[in-house]
Write a protein that holds these residues in place. Structure first.
Motif, PDB file in Angstrom:
ATOM      1  N   ARG A 162       0.834  -1.207   0.000  1.00 43.16           N
ATOM      2  CA  ARG A 162       0.000   0.000   0.000  1.00 43.16           C
ATOM      3  C   ARG A 162       0.875   1.267   0.000  1.00 43.16           C
ATOM      4  N   ASP A 163       1.936   1.237   0.802  1.00 40.88           N
ATOM      5  CA  ASP A 163       2.842   2.393   0.848  1.00 40.88           C
ATOM      6  C   ASP A 163       3.543   2.600  -0.487  1.00 40.88           C
ATOM      7  N   ALA A 184       2.493   1.543  -3.399  1.00 40.94           N
ATOM      8  CA  ALA A 184       1.524   1.904  -4.436  1.00 40.94           C
ATOM      9  C   ALA A 184       1.218   3.387  -4.412  1.00 40.94           C
ATOM     10  N   ALA A 185       1.360   4.003  -3.249  1.00 42.11           N
ATOM     11  CA  ALA A 185       1.111   5.446  -3.157  1.00 42.11           C
ATOM     12  C   ALA A 185       2.116   6.237  -3.985  1.00 42.11           C
ATOM     13  N   GLY A 186       3.280   5.655  -4.217  1.00 40.31           N
ATOM     14  CA  GLY A 186       4.285   6.345  -5.018  1.00 40.31           C
ATOM     15  C   GLY A 186       4.205   6.026  -6.493  1.00 40.31           C
ATOM     16  N   GLN A 187       3.235   5.217  -6.891  1.00 39.08           N
ATOM     17  CA  GLN A 187       3.142   4.842  -8.304  1.00 39.08           C
ATOM     18  C   GLN A 187       2.728   5.985  -9.234  1.00 39.08           C
ATOM     19  N   ASP A 193      -3.631   0.915 -11.125  1.00 33.16           N
ATOM     20  CA  ASP A 193      -4.465   1.106  -9.935  1.00 33.16           C
ATOM     21  C   ASP A 193      -4.631  -0.220  -9.195  1.00 33.16           C
ATOM     22  N   GLN A 198      -5.522  -0.262  -5.817  1.00 29.39           N
ATOM     23  CA  GLN A 198      -6.229   0.030  -4.574  1.00 29.39           C
ATOM     24  C   GLN A 198      -7.281  -1.042  -4.253  1.00 29.39           C
ATOM     25  N   ASP A 200      -7.388  -3.382  -0.918  1.00 27.36           N
ATOM     26  CA  ASP A 200      -8.547  -3.389  -0.019  1.00 27.36           C
ATOM     27  C   ASP A 200      -9.037  -4.811   0.217  1.00 27.36           C
TER      28      ASP A 200
END
Length: 293
Positions: free
Chosen positions: A176-177, A179-182, A219, A221, A225
């Motif tokens: 998740r961390d 992926a935030a920088g993708q 994406d 996300q 989840d």
């Protein structure tokens, strides 16, 4: 009741009315409950006791219940097979007549194969029923021992499974961390792709299509989840009572589906590495789940 494994062993012994016996019950992993019974001749009704006892205690596993029994010599009457004895005498008569052998002794004749026979046909029906009931009770004791052994295995598995689920949760958090920088990586890749398309006199529509395709592919996300939801579900199953092996097995498939999609959508090497680590941990979890009832 905490989770149980599917591997174990139980044993019981007993004696009644001149009979002695031993019961061994063992089990290994299995998708469903399968029971095999091996017992002494004349006690076929024990098969039902073994199957019903297993069904009352277990839901999954390949079980084998074996009963070995012996009747004491004093408990069974014996008889002389006169016909067999006459055959031996007839065969030896020519040799005795010409003096090549001495006449046989009584104990020698009685020791010949088939001359002395045990007669079990006279076993009283009431005694037979008592012996069967006592053997069935020993089967129950052996199955109880097997159930206890499987619970011990489940206790040992529980710590391993909790640790693996925690690891899956940690890796999902790392993903998740990352992926935030993708978006930044996507932006750089899109700019490079845009220069390629510009060199081909790309239209604005084509550029928009390329940007949309890259955004959808990157994406993750939704996958993250679902992974979080699956981790919570796994922890709930491990804390619940009863047989949860099938549900854990299904959940493992869902874990792997999300991990595969995460890797396929990854736009960064670090995220892909976490995804591969995640898949390896899920596979380890799957192997252990195969041992859970």
């Amino acid at each position: 009741m905490p989770i149980s494994g599917m591997t174990g062993f139980g044993r019981a012994e007993g004696a009644h009315a001149g009979w002695t016996w031993a019961v061994e019950a063992r089990s290994v992993n299995g998708r469903n409950l399968e029971v095999r019974f091996r017992g002494p001749p004349g006690f076929e009704t024990l098969d039902r006791a073994a199957r019903e006892g297993a069904q009352a205690r277990f839901q999954r596993g390949n079980l084998t219940v074996g009963v070995t029994a012996k009747r004491s010599e004093g408990a069974a009457s014996v008889r002389v097979n006169v016909e067999q004895l006459e055959r031996y005498l007839a065969l030896g008569a020519p040799f005795m007549q010409d003096g090549r052998i001495m006449p046989p002794s009584l104990d020698g004749l009685l020791s010949l194969r088939g001359v002395i026979e045990a007669d079990d046909a006279g076993l009283d029906p009431e005694v037979q029923a008592e012996v069967e009931a006592a053997m069935a009770a020993s089967i129950a004791v052996a199955l109880d021992g097997l159930a206890a052994a499987r619970r011990e295995e489940g206790t040992a598995l529980l710590g391993v499974l909790h640790a693996q689920v925690d690891r899956i949760g940690d890796l999902a958090g790392q993903a998740r961390d990352l992926a935030a920088g993708q978006p930044a990586a996507i932006k750089a890749r899109f700019e490079a792709r845009l220069k390629e398309l510009a060199g081909e006199a790309a239209t604005e529509e084509r550029i928009v299509q390329e940007a949309a395709a890259m955004a959808v592919k990157a994406d993750v996300q939704e996958e993250l989840d679902r992974l979080r939801t699956h981790v919570e579900a796994a922890r709930g199953l491990l804390a619940s009572d009863g047989a949860v092996g099938r549900r854990l097995d299904f959940l493992t498939q869902e874990f792997m589906r999300e991990a595969n999609t995460l890797c396929s959508k990854s736009q960064a090497g670090a995220l892909t590495a976490v995804g591969l680590d995640l898949k390896a941990t899920i596979e380890q979890f799957r192997e252990q789940v195969q041992n859970v009832e």
